[in-house]
Enzyme design. Structure first.
Site, PDB file in Angstrom:
ATOM      1  N   ASN A 846      44.461  25.704  64.898  1.00  0.00           N
ATOM      2  CA  ASN A 846      45.067  24.146  65.000  1.00  0.00           C
ATOM      3  C   ASN A 846      46.260  24.066  64.179  1.00  0.00           C
ATOM      4  O   ASN A 846      47.033  23.095  64.724  1.00  0.00           O
ATOM      5  CB  ASN A 846      43.994  23.319  64.823  1.00  0.00           C
ATOM      6  CG  ASN A 846      43.084  23.482  65.898  1.00  0.00           C
ATOM      7  OD1 ASN A 846      42.978  23.415  67.184  1.00  0.00           O
ATOM      8  ND2 ASN A 846      41.592  23.252  65.440  1.00  0.00           N
ATOM      9  N   TYR A 847      46.279  24.506  63.075  1.00  0.00           N
ATOM     10  CA  TYR A 847      47.293  24.127  62.115  1.00  0.00           C
ATOM     11  C   TYR A 847      48.407  25.013  61.718  1.00  0.00           C
ATOM     12  O   TYR A 847      49.765  24.581  61.353  1.00  0.00           O
ATOM     13  CB  TYR A 847      46.662  23.375  61.046  1.00  0.00           C
ATOM     14  CG  TYR A 847      45.751  22.136  61.092  1.00  0.00           C
ATOM     15  CD1 TYR A 847      46.431  21.023  61.773  1.00  0.00           C
ATOM     16  CD2 TYR A 847      44.430  22.274  61.381  1.00  0.00           C
ATOM     17  CE1 TYR A 847      45.716  19.930  62.303  1.00  0.00           C
ATOM     18  CE2 TYR A 847      43.657  20.883  61.566  1.00  0.00           C
ATOM     19  CZ  TYR A 847      44.175  19.941  62.249  1.00  0.00           C
ATOM     20  OH  TYR A 847      43.598  18.871  62.678  1.00  0.00           O
TER      21      TYR A 847
END
Length: 889
Positions: A846-847
């Site tokens: 996600n990051y």
């Protein structure tokens, strides 16, 4: 920070000011000079001895404050004021927007912490460094984080200078191109992300128009215009359709119109309810009761999950379920005993769902025990039915649909301490479903006897169908799959926005550090919030309605969620996203500590909000002044990606593939800790580690047996190599050896049985005669021989060389291979142990920009399969194909 600055007057948002006491004791606010703020120092439950900071007299702030949002009462929705003068009024006089439904375009972030259990504490091994270091992990990570921040701020200035020089150069050349026809808009210099991809391209990526075809057939992908040259046979395969490399055209999808033509076949509804057999009934006070199908189905929801004790033993879950269950019983006509007498179901404790559980459990067991061939047949039948719904035609291209199945009715579980856990999620009817499709496309027919709620042609939406669920009133959307062009473009834009933040991060940090002492309360709160979001990865937080879980983020923190411990330690303890408990103990800048103390000043009390002059929308509006589209959530992506990028630049991964993978995971782990992506140690972790330890021990035992075989072939080796070389490891004793031998024998027996069953299934499928039981008995002779061999070895303490033509050289080669397996497995075990408290997946998926993982893969020659599963390789195809080893975030 000078003392004079600290004591500057605070001007409230309503224009009145109050003096900050100049007699405040400064010593209590000083920071230990050896420890840099900005990193978690503790991650565990609040201990009873933790001290809550008392508010000192004489330190006043705005008397007008906002009370806590009540979770009871009528929900209202207000439009956010557009006037910039909003910040100059007390928040109590302003209106906020109540979030009513999910945004289908937003990312589904993974929660930071787990609820209800003792939360983990970062350990020495959690970052892959030497555990015997005398420097605490907090200080090492804080120091490293400080260096990365300084590096980022320096790089931001350089990037802005380069951009300014590039713009100046482009402007100087402009007159020479004055004869050209002016275009609509200004062509910008390609950013670092796309310069390489766009270089040499004068036109956008060419797309072949695809003829209409059945949506159930998967798409074959061929070669794109800029793809590497391949063999002729591969080119022939790609003649059906040219590969669409949308990432080579970064302008694609910038407008609001998401599609021109859209065709799909709607959604798949769950099958209708099948009543239980007449002899399977719920009991009330020991008496079997007959329920109408609607109520019986709900009883089955609870009865079918009796083995999920964390839910069915939860008092809130029980209360909510029983409330809905009674209501459904009443509406459907009540419950009756075997004689037809009415049974009044009033007490949950008298309900016995065990007969229903036993029935469903038996069904599950029967399904598990089905022959593999039967399982394949059933799956093939299901796939055939669902095939038309799996793909849609989006602007003439076949795209895979993600969640085309409508959720079946069930009990809502929620995450964390959700107040509605146990409520009944009712069956979704076609009359609740809105279809989104192209104007000229045929509308998929609803199930017989039903109709759609509405048919829309929303070209700005990326959803195919939607409906509203009854628990929280959230809208559920059918979207394209994660590996589709649209989803890929969404990910691409998210990471590009984080890369853009690189150019502005120094100004933002400089400004919020300065504004921490601002005279206006609203500005000081704004600066403190941005500090916390940037340094500790707090989510911004949105306002909740009265029927939603009382979860909070930075802007909606309440008095009781923040505990202050002098000189500069702050404890956060609240329910975050998805009702997951967020707990962290951090050291902050002295001024931030002072500000939080002021924000908690009397007359504030429990239930009141700390940032009472701030809303999430106001904060994002403030951030967008630095960069178009900048919101609080971009900081999480930027900090994770930039930190990983910096670590990878300085990394010199060497050794085996396993060692390189561990080096990557160590860097990922640092990112996860620095960005606060932590998790609770799973209940199965200890058992998994024990199994891995036993497997490694078993390999060491095999290695010892091979050495004994070498002695059997050449006894003189003991003198040449020394007795220590042939000695048994200290942790391996005779009792363990016998247990391990029994395990090996049983393992071999199971392998032979499974192979025999598989061979018979294959014969049956081909219409041939199956093998007899005598064949199995013959195969199992190997197991008997193994048992006899181990028995003899234990008796004589001698291992006889085995295999075809055994030699000392062959045995030594086998030992070398075993050593490699042991080393790899030991690395994997260490990696797993190090990861037990850190959510590496949260960061990686996600990051952290996936292109950074691709760069590592190419730079150090590690297969991308070691980092991304098949599903993730499809999701991040754009990243894998768009960058080389020299790409930089």
């Amino acid at each position: 920070m000078s003392s004079s600055d600290d004591d500057a007057p605070l001007i409230r948002a309503n224009g009145r000011s109050s003096a900050v006491s100049s007699t405040r004791k400064k010593a209590s606010h000083t920071t230990n000079g050896d420890v840099d703020p900005g990193v978690s120092i503790r991650f565990g439950p609040v201990q009873s001895e933790d001290v809550k900071m008392e508010d000192a007299d004489g330190e006043l702030h705005g008397a007008s404050k906002r009370k806590a949002r009540s979770s009871i009462g009528q929900r209202k929705s207000y439009a956010e004021p557009e006037s910039s003068e909003e910040d100059d009024e007390p928040l109590s006089k302003r209106r906020r927007t109540s979030v009513k439904h999910e945004d289908p375009e937003t990312d589904d972030d993974v929660p930071l912490a787990a609820n209800g259990r003792k939360l983990p504490k970062a350990s020495e091994t959690a970052i892959g460094d030497e555990s015997d270091s005398d420097i605490p992990i907090e200080r090492r990570l804080a120091s490293e984080k400080k260096k990365i921040e300084q590096r980022a701020e320096k790089e931001a200035k350089t990037l802005r200078k380069e951009e300014a020089a590039s713009t100046k150069k482009a402007t100087a050349k402009k007159p020479a191109a004055s004869t050209k026809k002016p275009t609509n808009g200004v062509k910008k210099e390609p950013s670092n992300s796309t310069a390489k991809m766009v270089a040499g391209k004068k036109a956008t990526a060419k797309v072949k128009t695809e003829p209409k075809s059945e949506l159930s057939t998967p798409v074959k992908k061929g070669q794109g215009k800029n793809a590497p040259v391949k063999e002729e046979s591969e080119e022939a395969e790609g003649e059906e359709e040219e590969e669409y490399r949308w990432w080579d055209d970064p302008t694609k999808g910038d407008g609001t119109i998401k599609w021109t033509t859209l065709e799909h076949n709607g959604v798949v509804f769950p099958p209708p309810y099948e009543p239980l057999p007449k002899d399977v009934k719920m009991k009330y006070d020991g008496v079997p009761v007959t329920l109408q199908p609607e109520a019986e189905e709900v009883a089955g929801f609870f009865g079918g999950m009796l083995n999920s004790t964390q839910n069915v033993e939860n008092p809130v879950f029980q209360k909510n379920f029983f409330m809905d269950f009674k209501e459904i019983i009443k509406k459907s006509g009540g419950a009756k005993d075997s004689k037809g007498n009415k049974v009044d179901i009033k007490e949950f404790s008298k309900c016995d769902f065990q007969p229903i559980f036993e029935y469903f459990d038996m069904q599950r067991q029967e399904k598990r025990n089905l022959p593999p061939a039967e399982k394949k047949r059933l799956k093939a039948e299901k796939d055939l039915v669902e095939a038309p719904y799996m793909y849609c035609m989006w602007d003439g291209r076949k795209q895979k649909v993600g969640n085309f199945r409508v959720e079946p009715p069930q009990l809502f579980r929620g995450r964390g301490e959700h107040p509605k856990t146990g409520r009944v999620k009712t069956r979704v009817q076609p009359e609740q479903v809105t279809i989104n499709i192209g104007k000229g496309a045929p509308v998929p027919p609803p199930p017989e006897g039903h109709r759609w709620k509405e048919v829309k042609h929303d070209q700005e939406g990326t959803w195919l169908a939607m409906w509203q669920e009854n628990i929280n009133g959230n809208y559920k959307y059918v979207m394209l799959a994660a590996n589709s062009d649209v989803k890929g473009q969404s990910d691409f834009k998210k990471f590009e926005k984080a890369r853009e933040l690189k150019k502005h991060i120094d100004r933002i940090r400089k400004d919020y550090q300065k504004a921490l002492k601002h005279e206006l309360m609203v500005e000081r709160q704004k600066a403190t919030a941005v500090y916390l979001i940037d340094r500790f990865a707090l989510r911004a937080g949105n306002e909740k309605g009265e029927d939603e879980a009382e979860t909070v983020g930075c802007c909606s923190l309440k008095y009781e969620h923040v505990t202050l411990k002098p000189p500069n330690t702050v404890i956060f303890d609240f329910l975050g996203k998805d009702s997951i408990r967020y707990y962290d103990e951090v050291e902050v800048d002295t001024q931030v500590f002072k500000n939080l103390k002021i924000f908690k000043k009397a007359p504030k009390k429990e239930g009141d909000e700390i940032f009472d002059r701030l809303t999430t929308s106001a904060l994002n509006k403030h951030l967008s002044a630095y960069m178009t589209g900048l919101t609080a959530k971009v900081f999480r992506t930027y900090n994770a990606s930039y930190t990983m990028s910096t670590l990878l630049k300085d990394m010199e991964a060497a050794g085996t593939i396993a060692e390189k993978v561990k080096a990557y995971n160590d860097a990922n782990r640092k990112v996860a800790i620095l960005c606060n992506h932590k998790r609770t140690v799973t209940a199965s972790h200890a058992n998994q580690m024990e199994k891995m330890g036993e497997r490694i021990k078993g390999l060491r035992y095999q290695k010892w047996r091979l050495k004994q075989m070498m002695l059997d072939l050449d006894p003189t080796l003991k003198k040449k190599k020394g007795s220590a070389f042939f000695a048994l490891d200290e942790d391996i004793d005779q009792e363990w050896i016998k247990e391990h031998q029994s395990f090996l024998v049983e393992e071999q027996r199971q392998k032979i049985n499974k192979k025999f069953e598989k061979d018979n299934e294959k014969l049956a499928a081909e219409g041939e005669k199956e093998m007899k039981a005598s064949e199995l008995e013959q195969r199992l002779e190997v197991v008997k021989e193994m048992e006899a061999k181990f028995k003899k070895e234990n008796k004589t303490n001698k291992v006889v060389a085995e295999g075809k033509g055994p030699t000392v050289d062959k045995l030594e080669a086998s030992i070398t291979k075993l050593d490699q397996r042991i080393d790899n497995m030991t690395l994997q075990a260490q990696d797993k142990e190090d990861n037990k408290e850190v959510a590496l997946g949260t960061s990686k998926i996600n990051y952290i920009d996936p292109r950074l993982t691709v760069v590592f893969s190419k730079k150090f020659n590690v297969p991308i399969e070691k980092f991304f599963s098949k599903a993730l390789r499809e999701k991040f195809e754009w990243a894998i194909k768009s960058v080389e080893a020299d790409w930089e975030f």
